[in-house]
Enzyme design. Structure first.
Site, PDB file in Angstrom:
ATOM      1  N   GLY A 117       0.777  -1.237   0.000  1.00  0.00           N
ATOM      2  CA  GLY A 117       0.000   0.000   0.000  1.00  0.00           C
ATOM      3  C   GLY A 117       0.805   1.282   0.000  1.00  0.00           C
ATOM      4  O   GLY A 117       0.301   2.331   0.423  1.00  0.00           O
ATOM      5  N   SER A 118       2.037   1.238  -0.515  1.00  0.00           N
ATOM      6  CA  SER A 118       2.823   2.481  -0.502  1.00  0.00           C
ATOM      7  C   SER A 118       2.250   3.516  -1.478  1.00  0.00           C
ATOM      8  O   SER A 118       2.342   4.716  -1.227  1.00  0.00           O
ATOM      9  CB  SER A 118       4.296   2.205  -0.805  1.00  0.00           C
ATOM     10  OG  SER A 118       4.490   1.876  -2.160  1.00  0.00           O
ATOM     11  N   MET A 159      -4.087  -6.678  -7.158  1.00  0.00           N
ATOM     12  CA  MET A 159      -3.545  -7.794  -7.932  1.00  0.00           C
ATOM     13  C   MET A 159      -4.607  -8.721  -8.505  1.00  0.00           C
ATOM     14  O   MET A 159      -4.298  -9.863  -8.853  1.00  0.00           O
ATOM     15  CB  MET A 159      -2.553  -8.590  -7.062  1.00  0.00           C
ATOM     16  CG  MET A 159      -1.426  -7.770  -6.490  1.00  0.00           C
ATOM     17  SD  MET A 159      -0.486  -6.862  -7.754  1.00  0.00           S
ATOM     18  CE  MET A 159       0.493  -8.205  -8.420  1.00  0.00           C
ATOM     19  N   ASN A 167      -5.241   2.662 -13.065  1.00  0.00           N
ATOM     20  CA  ASN A 167      -4.293   1.694 -12.522  1.00  0.00           C
ATOM     21  C   ASN A 167      -2.890   2.257 -12.652  1.00  0.00           C
ATOM     22  O   ASN A 167      -2.596   3.011 -13.590  1.00  0.00           O
ATOM     23  CB  ASN A 167      -4.376   0.380 -13.312  1.00  0.00           C
ATOM     24  CG  ASN A 167      -3.396  -0.664 -12.800  1.00  0.00           C
ATOM     25  OD1 ASN A 167      -3.299  -0.904 -11.585  1.00  0.00           O
ATOM     26  ND2 ASN A 167      -2.658  -1.291 -13.700  1.00  0.00           N
ATOM     27  N   HIS A 196       1.033   0.967 -13.096  1.00  0.00           N
ATOM     28  CA  HIS A 196       1.781  -0.227 -13.481  1.00  0.00           C
ATOM     29  C   HIS A 196       3.266   0.143 -13.553  1.00  0.00           C
ATOM     30  O   HIS A 196       3.615   1.176 -14.147  1.00  0.00           O
ATOM     31  CB  HIS A 196       1.279  -0.720 -14.846  1.00  0.00           C
ATOM     32  CG  HIS A 196       1.974  -1.956 -15.302  1.00  0.00           C
ATOM     33  ND1 HIS A 196       1.647  -3.210 -14.820  1.00  0.00           N
ATOM     34  CD2 HIS A 196       2.990  -2.140 -16.171  1.00  0.00           C
ATOM     35  CE1 HIS A 196       2.437  -4.105 -15.370  1.00  0.00           C
ATOM     36  NE2 HIS A 196       3.254  -3.493 -16.196  1.00  0.00           N
TER      37      HIS A 196
HETATM   38  C1  GRF Z   1       3.526  -1.040  -7.411  1.00  0.00           C
HETATM   39  O1  GRF Z   1       4.782  -1.183  -8.014  1.00  0.00           O
HETATM   40  C2  GRF Z   1       2.443  -0.907  -8.444  1.00  0.00           C
HETATM   41  O2  GRF Z   1       2.842  -0.217  -9.583  1.00  0.00           O
HETATM   42  C3  GRF Z   1       2.178  -2.350  -8.791  1.00  0.00           C
HETATM   43  O3  GRF Z   1       2.267  -3.035  -7.569  1.00  0.00           O
HETATM   44  C4  GRF Z   1       3.108  -2.316  -6.669  1.00  0.00           C
HETATM   45  C5  GRF Z   1       2.301  -2.027  -5.457  1.00  0.00           C
HETATM   46  O4  GRF Z   1       3.044  -1.424  -4.437  1.00  0.00           O
HETATM   47  N1  GRF Z   1       0.923  -2.477  -9.488  1.00  0.00           N
HETATM   48  P1  GRF Z   1       2.294  -0.760  -3.215  1.00  0.00           P
HETATM   49  O5  GRF Z   1       1.328  -1.804  -2.649  1.00  0.00           O
HETATM   50  O6  GRF Z   1       1.566   0.460  -3.699  1.00  0.00           O
HETATM   51  O7  GRF Z   1       3.374  -0.435  -2.234  1.00  0.00           O
END
Ligand code: GRF
Length: 199
Positions: free
Chosen positions: A12-13, A89, A106, A108
């Site tokens: 969740g960063s 995911m 989204n 990515h």
């Molecule tokens: C990020 O790199 C995002 O682009 C990808 O999954 C990762 C999620 O990281 N889809 P976080 O959970 O937001 O820390």
């Protein structure tokens, strides 16, 4: 105030970065819900700690469209303007796409259309790409295929591992997502074919 739903699966960063950008005045919006399809997601705890509406909706064993209907029903009373997938995911099912047409973004961690799907940084390294980065795009029925709102590039260094490249990209993700959200919430774009053109 425009209302966001943020869908997460793990750390969740990106969600935290959006929350920080709102708090520090870089993004005008409010987070109406943080929805996790994984009850163990760190993001849920973070959201609760921030006093946000954290909703656990486990998706395990539920097919894509049924799960999308569950999410739509949970979000319906919250008057959501934009759905943000921040490390979510699961595939997005048709009911969710229909409930929020051109209102799902989204992020990515590659320069799409290069390297869609999973293990993205490793894909970039294995391919020998010299640049990678991140993409914020509208979500459509495909896998990482919707119209691109914004991209940021980072160099791939010879010494990179998937982890070091991911960390370099993540710094850009944390800025780019909020910038793209602002463009979309502000309606400061129009669609020409699949090109998102700023107005
Ligand atoms: C990020 O790199 C995002 O682009 C990808 O999954 C990762 C999620 O990281 N889809 P976080 O959970 O937001 O820390």
């Amino acid at each position: 105030m425009k209302r966001l739903a943020i869908l997460v699966s793990g750390r969740g960063s990106n969600f935290e970065a959006i929350a920080r950008n709102i708090r520090e005045g870089r993004l005008e919006a409010e987070i109406a819900a943080v929805v996790a399809n994984n009850p163990e997601a760190q993001a849920l705890e973070t959201a609760r700690g921030l006093g946000l509406n954290a909703i656990s909706l486990p998706s395990k064993g539920i097919d894509t469209d049924t799960y999308a209907r569950i999410v739509v029903d949970a979000l319906a009373p919250l008057e959501i303007d934009l759905v943000c997938l921040a490390g979510f995911m699961r595939r997005v099912g048709q009911p969710l796409l229909e409930a929020y047409p051109m209102r799902i973004l989204n992020i990515h961690p590659s320069l799409l259309p290069a390297f869609p799907g999973l293990h993205v940084q490793q894909q970039a390294l294995d391919y020998g790409a010299k640049w990678s980065g991140c993409t914020v795009h509208f979500v459509d029925a495909g896998m990482d295929t919707g119209p691109i709102v914004a991209q940021a590039a980072v160099p791939v260094e010879d010494t990179d591992t998937a982890e070091t490249l991911a960390a370099r990209i993540l710094v850009e993700e944390h800025k780019l997502f909020s910038q793209a959200i602002a463009v979309v919430l502000g309606g400061r774009y129009r669609l020409e074919g699949r090109r998102v053109v700023r107005v």
